[in-house]
Design a protein around this motif. Structure first.
Motif, mmCIF file in Angstrom:
data_model
loop_
_atom_site.group_PDB
_atom_site.id
_atom_site.type_symbol
_atom_site.label_atom_id
_atom_site.label_comp_id
_atom_site.label_asym_id
_atom_site.label_seq_id
_atom_site.Cartn_x
_atom_site.Cartn_y
_atom_site.Cartn_z
ATOM 1 N N ARG A 5 0.923 -1.292 0.082
ATOM 2 C CA ARG A 5 0.331 -0.345 0.117
ATOM 3 C C ARG A 5 0.877 0.685 -0.169
ATOM 4 N N ARG A 6 1.970 1.040 1.104
ATOM 5 C CA ARG A 6 2.810 2.665 0.691
ATOM 6 C C ARG A 6 3.187 2.361 -0.352
ATOM 7 N N LEU A 66 0.559 3.979 -3.316
ATOM 8 C CA LEU A 66 -0.124 5.577 -2.809
ATOM 9 C C LEU A 66 1.638 5.715 -2.960
ATOM 10 N N THR A 125 1.577 8.879 -6.053
ATOM 11 C CA THR A 125 1.154 10.880 -5.822
ATOM 12 C C THR A 125 1.950 10.941 -7.304
ATOM 13 N N ARG A 159 -1.313 13.549 -2.801
ATOM 14 C CA ARG A 159 -1.832 12.667 -2.373
ATOM 15 C C ARG A 159 -2.863 12.736 -2.033
ATOM 16 N N THR A 160 -3.751 13.642 -1.774
ATOM 17 C CA THR A 160 -4.684 13.025 -1.324
ATOM 18 C C THR A 160 -5.955 12.723 -2.322
ATOM 19 N N GLU A 217 -5.065 8.505 -2.620
ATOM 20 C CA GLU A 217 -5.722 7.936 -1.485
ATOM 21 C C GLU A 217 -7.208 7.874 -1.426
ATOM 22 N N ARG A 268 -10.835 6.646 3.856
ATOM 23 C CA ARG A 268 -9.394 6.901 3.953
ATOM 24 C C ARG A 268 -9.050 7.206 5.179
ATOM 25 N N LEU A 310 -7.189 3.064 5.853
ATOM 26 C CA LEU A 310 -5.655 2.891 5.117
ATOM 27 C C LEU A 310 -4.334 2.443 5.813
#
Length: 280
Positions: A4-5, A8, A12, A24-25, A28, A39, A42
């Motif tokens: 997941r990291r 994202l 991003t 970034r928002t 997510e 959100r 996450l």
């Protein structure tokens, strides 16, 4: 499976490179949408299944092409209400919540108020007023057929009187009976086409964006139509572009029937909407 990291972080970077301001928002929110969770949840996800990664990548490509985030998720929050949105309707902006808040304050001062939302689009303002001021009788009108269909969906069951028509001629039956008129009209000058963000320019209905050479054509119509609808002493609230903080009040002041004309700033200190009272 993918981390997941890492997902994202890569998303991003791609959205940022594509010019998306809230990269970034948005990344997510898209991943949360794919996973069917809030959100904020996450952080509980370590790895993402291959099928979900594929779905996320598909949405990411569309967002990088500047398709509105809300079109991809199918919804947008406005104050306390969640709205269905998509192609053919103006996506409600957070700035407009301030205009709705002003209208709610005016309605709270009255026992049995009547309020009209001219050019309701998705139905955002009307839905918020109906939800937060249940003592008010809320009416709304929308001209564009596709937008009207979205408003019909969002306002179903709210008690709002929604009509399909032109804000310049709507609600003859309410003439002189309305306490509050509110509108987020089109206000972008035609000459400003190139400066409009792709999300709006390429996806929002042009009827909801552009309003003549100076962007004030709809405001001029509202300045006249609201005089017909409002009772004496009733109030009007109109959203505008941040560069129109002098121009919109000038239109109302020049219409001859308005008093207490005032402009209001948004939370970033930018001119955002004008209010006025019909002379008694």
């Amino acid at each position: 499976m993918s981390s997941r990291r890492d997902l994202l972080a890569g998303a991003t970077r791609r959205l940022d490179d594509a010019g998306v301001a809230s990269a970034r928002t948005d990344a997510e929110l898209l991943l949360a949408h794919v996973l069917g969770r809030p959100r904020g949840a996450l952080v509980l996800v370590d790895d993402v299944a291959a099928a979900d990664v594929e779905a996320f990548e598909a949405l990411l490509l569309r967002r990088a092409a500047r398709e509105p985030l809300q079109h991809l998720t199918g919804s947008a929050w406005f104050r306390t209400v969640e709205l269905a949105v998509g192609p053919g309707v103006f996506v409600p902006r957070p700035e407009t919540e301030l205009l709705a808040g002003w209208a709610l304050e005016r309605l709270a001062e009255l026992e049995d108020p009547v309020v009209v939302d001219l050019g309701t689009g998705s139905g955002a303002i009307a839905a918020a007023l109906a939800a937060e001021a249940p003592h008010a009788r809320v009416h709304a009108v929308e001209l564009d057929e596709q937008a009207y269909a979205w408003a019909e969906r969002n306002l179903s069951g709210t008690g709002v009187d929604l009509r399909h028509g032109d804000l310049a001629t709507a609600f003859d039956d309410l003439a002189g009976q309305v306490d509050v008129v509110v509108s987020n009209p089109p206000y972008v000058p035609l000459e400003a086409w190139e400066s409009v963000a792709p999300e709006a320019r390429d996806h929002d209905p042009h009827l909801a964006l552009f309003s003549g050479d100076d962007g004030l054509d709809a405001v001029r119509v509202l300045a006249v139509r609201a005089q017909v609808l409002l009772r004496r002493g009733g109030v009007l609230g109109v959203e505008h572009a941040d560069v129109q903080g002098d121009a919109v009040p000038a239109v109302l002041a020049g219409a001859g029937a308005w008093t207490e004309v005032a402009d209001h700033h948004d939370l970033a200190g930018r001119p955002r909407f004008t209010t006025a009272r019909l002379a008694r």
